[in-house]
Design an enzyme around this catalytic site. Structure first.
Site, mmCIF file in Angstrom:
data_model
loop_
_atom_site.group_PDB
_atom_site.id
_atom_site.type_symbol
_atom_site.label_atom_id
_atom_site.label_comp_id
_atom_site.label_asym_id
_atom_site.label_seq_id
_atom_site.Cartn_x
_atom_site.Cartn_y
_atom_site.Cartn_z
ATOM 1 N N TRP A 12 45.364 42.930 45.989
ATOM 2 C CA TRP A 12 44.157 42.231 46.456
ATOM 3 C C TRP A 12 42.941 42.672 45.624
ATOM 4 O O TRP A 12 42.052 41.872 45.344
ATOM 5 C CB TRP A 12 43.922 42.562 47.941
ATOM 6 C CG TRP A 12 42.620 42.048 48.483
ATOM 7 C CD1 TRP A 12 42.398 40.828 49.061
ATOM 8 C CD2 TRP A 12 41.350 42.729 48.506
ATOM 9 N NE1 TRP A 12 41.082 40.712 49.437
ATOM 10 C CE2 TRP A 12 40.405 41.852 49.109
ATOM 11 C CE3 TRP A 12 40.908 43.979 48.087
ATOM 12 C CZ2 TRP A 12 39.073 42.201 49.292
ATOM 13 C CZ3 TRP A 12 39.573 44.314 48.261
ATOM 14 C CH2 TRP A 12 38.678 43.439 48.857
ATOM 15 N N HIS A 13 42.942 43.936 45.206
ATOM 16 C CA HIS A 13 41.787 44.458 44.480
ATOM 17 C C HIS A 13 41.613 43.827 43.098
ATOM 18 O O HIS A 13 40.503 43.791 42.582
ATOM 19 C CB HIS A 13 41.889 45.980 44.323
ATOM 20 C CG HIS A 13 41.660 46.717 45.604
ATOM 21 N ND1 HIS A 13 42.677 46.966 46.491
ATOM 22 C CD2 HIS A 13 40.536 47.219 46.152
ATOM 23 C CE1 HIS A 13 42.169 47.616 47.530
ATOM 24 N NE2 HIS A 13 40.886 47.780 47.354
ATOM 25 N N GLY A 14 42.673 43.362 42.514
ATOM 26 C CA GLY A 14 42.518 42.755 41.202
ATOM 27 C C GLY A 14 43.844 42.433 40.563
ATOM 28 O O GLY A 14 44.891 42.973 40.939
ATOM 29 N N PHE A 53 35.918 42.554 43.147
ATOM 30 C CA PHE A 53 37.110 42.154 43.883
ATOM 31 C C PHE A 53 36.858 40.889 44.701
ATOM 32 O O PHE A 53 37.694 40.423 45.392
ATOM 33 C CB PHE A 53 37.583 43.293 44.809
ATOM 34 C CG PHE A 53 37.728 44.609 44.067
ATOM 35 C CD1 PHE A 53 38.290 44.629 42.805
ATOM 36 C CD2 PHE A 53 37.289 45.786 44.613
ATOM 37 C CE1 PHE A 53 38.403 45.824 42.105
ATOM 38 C CE2 PHE A 53 37.406 46.986 43.933
ATOM 39 C CZ PHE A 53 37.960 46.998 42.676
#
Lengths: 479, 315
Positions: A328-330, A479
């Site tokens: 999800w962060h990247g 993000f």
């Protein structure tokens, strides 16, 4: 618009005055103002981002209306899938498409000319508001919330400027009703809101940005530094990340309080924990809760349906959730590894212990013995943070190997950041002093007379001005 | 308490801070620096200025206009990329009716260092002292506050100037003469000692991805000069003997291929290459790739000679 910018310093008082001039009895006008100012706040980055956020809001608004309107389960499901497909599609197109394409090309050795990556920028805060709107439709489908009949309130819920670009990721059940309830000005709440903003800015500008200078210097040429310094950089980076992100959350929550809103707490002193399980209960709490409710639980359910034992179902769900939470962060393998590492730690902590011990699993054991458990968790956290900070896996691996291959010397520690490290200790001391409170300055009103309080605020403001470098973006914006 | 009373009190609380910020801004503007001195020169002598020095700190430290016969304005600055150079050239040219020549730095690091961002803090000084808008956006009210661009940096300057009484000296062209961070002087210019301590970590890392962007702006400078009949002297400033061999040779090759291509493409360009000239000894440098005033004197005098001897006129 950044919270730590001159622009926000002008924007906030103007919006505050207009908002309360309109007054609590003209709720609709107040909401129109909030919507316009939120879109202005967001559109300052790039006006084209507004198209996307507006479309996402409309899709989820109508999908939830349709879910409510129909009694047929299949049709409800269809509308839910449509909403989820849209949200994940947007996220995939803007954030993950190039990553998958690059990996696909690398895997099958396809020439560069075969497929080309998209030359697009990722809208700021995309993952945050996408998750917020998606949770709304899912909650409507699950009958956890009633869909909003008021499109204005819903648009405000998606775009509310204090939490739009980096959370907290709010649930409709908590935030949406606040747009349809009269907000009365509360002095105590507003004063504390200002204090929380001040505290957040101190954490971001004075602590995080100064730590960032040292971290960047070490990460730029790790080969020049000793193993202890590299570990030290990873620890500093973790505190930088904490101060940056929790500082943002403090400004967001404090700002919302000025307008009579309550946002969710996103951090509860995560640096005191001894296990990964406890860490994710105190770090980016709204994201962890989101994954718990919308991914972990469904995966457990799915596994149980497929005759997988309860224990194994939990293990599968933990690992999947944590890996995807990292992702999800990247769109980068470093984030996947970051998440997967935490998944591994949690699996380890979930190992059940025999009945003869008084603890049901390792996590319970670790919780009871915080000092030895820190010996396990801190190195694990440092390792994961190295991946989080690195540009790619090669760099992360290089850093990890450098820890073992470099010389052990201490002399560089003080030269990199020097006495400015003291800011971090001041921040930790104040937070520990206010351990059960919302932020580091909360009870100051009860403890000190007015002139001392004001002197304290001036000192903090002086430090923010004195030690503020060129404006740095909040890390979590990407993000 | 009503919201109005709350707002009133908040304003009362903020008044001393506003006064403080304005006061600090005034104090900052009183501190002379290379940009403010060059700004004064621009205001007083703009019609007689014939040469303009662009580039990063290497050019800033290497060219002392005092030793050039033509009136020269220096706007080179630390970590200043070609993009900023282009905006400075374009906007300053409007105020320099007799501009004949531009010095453009082409140091090894120039093309692969990160370009200055949209809100580069020094743009505020460029706006205030040169009246140049390099922001690539309209100018806002806040842009006029130099101090707020980088409070940390200017706070250190305020402390040095007003409290520690460390006053740097500049000549009338904004060339800094004292207070340089002279690393080589600490070793008494002893070459053996210096060579032992060379640390590539002292320099920000390079990134090849910036090459295309930098060369785009580099070419824009050259095209602009060609269109406006301005001569260009590319400058490779001297480096201490251990610097280039330790630098990635590919970085040098990539830079050289861009420079070579430019020399053959544009007719109004010359190259003044002193990069590996052994004439420059340890006592000419403050560190591996920056000259001290003594080194600058030597470099500038040689540059003057080069201009006299070169095929295109000095005007």
């Amino acid at each position: 618009m950044l919270f730590n910018s001159f622009d926000f310093g002008l924007f906030l008082p103007v919006v505050f005055i207009l908002y309360w001039l309109i007054g609590p009895h003209r709720l609709k006008q107040q909401n129109i103002l909030l919507l316009c100012t939120s879109y202005f706040f967001y559109g300052i980055w790039d006006w084209r981002f507004l198209i996307l956020i507006f479309l996402s809001s409309i899709v989820d608004f109508y999908a939830s209306q349709k879910i409510e309107a129909t009694s047929k389960k299949a049709q409800k499901k269809l509308w839910l899938y449509l909403s989820v497909f849209w949200n994940l599609g947007v996220l995939f197109s803007f954030k993950y498409f190039n990553f998958f394409l690059d990996n696909f090309k690398a895997l099958f050795d396809i020439s560069e000319t075969g497929f080309s990556t998209l030359n697009i920028i990722i809208p700021v805060g995309l993952s945050f508001y996408t998750f917020q709107t998606m949770s709304y439709t899912i909650d409507v489908y699950r009958n956890n919330v009633k869909p909003s009949k008021n499109i204005l309130n819903f648009l405000c819920f998606v775009s509310f400027f204090p939490q739009l670009v980096a959370g907290p990721i709010e649930r409709a059940s908590r935030l949406l009703p606040q747009f349809s309830t009269t907000r009365v000005f509360n002095t105590t709440k507003a004063k504390d809101g200002l204090r929380q903003i001040l505290w957040g800015l101190f954490k971001k500008i004075v602590v995080a940005d100064n730590l960032g200078i040292a971290v960047s210097a070490i990460y730029a040429t790790p080969e020049e530094f000793s193993s202890v310094t590299i570990v030290y950089a990873a620890v500093l980076f973790w505190f930088q990340l904490y101060c940056d992100f929790s500082g943002y959350a403090d400004v967001a929550i404090g700002t919302a309080r000025l307008f009579g809103f309550n946002l969710s707490v996103n951090f509860k002193l995560p640096y005191l924990v001894s296990t990964s399980t406890a860490f994710w209960r105190k770090w980016h709490i709204t994201l962890s809760k989101w994954f718990q409710d919308y991914l972990f639980m469904p995966v457990v359910k799915w596994a149980r349906k497929n005759n997988i034992s309860k224990g194994n179902a939990k293990l599968i769900a933990i690992f999947t959730t944590m890996t995807l939470m990292g992702f999800w962060h990247g769109a980068n393998w470093t984030y996947i590894i970051f998440g997967a590492l935490h998944g591994c730690y949690m699996l380890f902590e979930a190992i059940p212990l025999k009945r003869k011990y008084k603890y049901k699993d390792l996590h319970a054991f670790f919780e009871s013995y915080p000092i030895p458990s820190k010996l396990y968790f801190i190195p694990g956290l440092v390792l994961s943070v190295i991946f989080f900070r690195s540009i790619n896996v090669t760099e992360a691996w290089h850093m990890v190997t450098a820890i073992f291959n470099s010389t052990i010397s201490w002399y560089q520690l003080s030269t990199i950041i020097g006495w400015k490290l003291g800011f971090l200790f001041v921040m930790i001391a104040l937070e520990l002093f206010q351990k059960t409170k919302l932020h580091g300055l909360e009870t100051i009103e009860n403890l000190f007379p007015k002139y001392l309080r004001w002197a304290g605020y001036y000192v903090l403001i002086f430090m923010i001005i004195r030690y503020g470098g060129p404006q740095e973006q909040f890390i979590y914006f990407q993000f | 308490m009503s919201w109005k009373k709350f707002t009133y009190r908040a304003i009362l609380f903020l008044i001393p801070i506003v006064i403080l910020v304005i006061g600090v801004e005034v104090l900052v503007r009183n501190i002379p620096n290379s940009i403010s001195v060059s700004g004064e020169q621009l205001e007083e002598d703009n019609s007689s200025i014939k040469f303009l020095v662009l580039g990063s700190s290497q050019n800033k430290r290497a060219i002392n206009p005092e030793f050039l016969t033509s009136n020269t304005l220096t706007v080179a600055g630390t970590r200043q990329g070609h993009k900023t150079d282009f905006y400075l050239l374009k906007d300053l040219h409007k105020h320099l009716p007799n501009l004949k020549r531009v010095f453009v730095g082409v140091t090894a690091r120039h093309f692969e260092s990160p370009p200055n961002g949209k809100n580069f803090w020094k743009y505020r000084s460029h706006l205030v002292y040169y009246n140049v808008n390099a922001f690539e956006r309209p100018v806002y009210f806040k842009d006029k506050f130099i101090f707020l661009g980088n409070p940390n940096f200017y706070s250190d300057q305020l402390e040095d100037y007003y409290i520690k009484n460390k006053k740097l000296t500049y000549n009338k062209f904004g060339f800094q003469l004292t207070g340089l961070n002279d690393r080589f002087a600490k070793f008494h210019h002893n070459e053996e000692e210096i060579l032992k301590t060379f640390n590539s970590g002292n320099y920000p890392s390079l990134n090849r991805n910036f090459l295309d962007l930098s060369s785009k702006w580099f070419h824009k400078i050259l095209e602009y000069c060609q269109e406006n009949n301005i001569q260009v002297s590319l400058t490779k400033t001297p480096t201490f003997k251990n610097y280039n061999p330790l630098l990635d040779r590919d970085v040098l090759k990539r830079r050289d291929s861009i420079v070579d291509a430019a020399l053959t493409t544009y007719p109004n360009i010359g190259l003044f290459d002193e990069e590996e000239n052994t004439l420059y000894k340890a006592n000419h440098f403050i560190n591996e790739n920056h000259l001290n005033p003594k080194g600058a004197e030597l470099f500038t005098k040689r540059l003057e000679q080069f201009l006299k001897e070169s095929t295109f006129s000095q005007n």
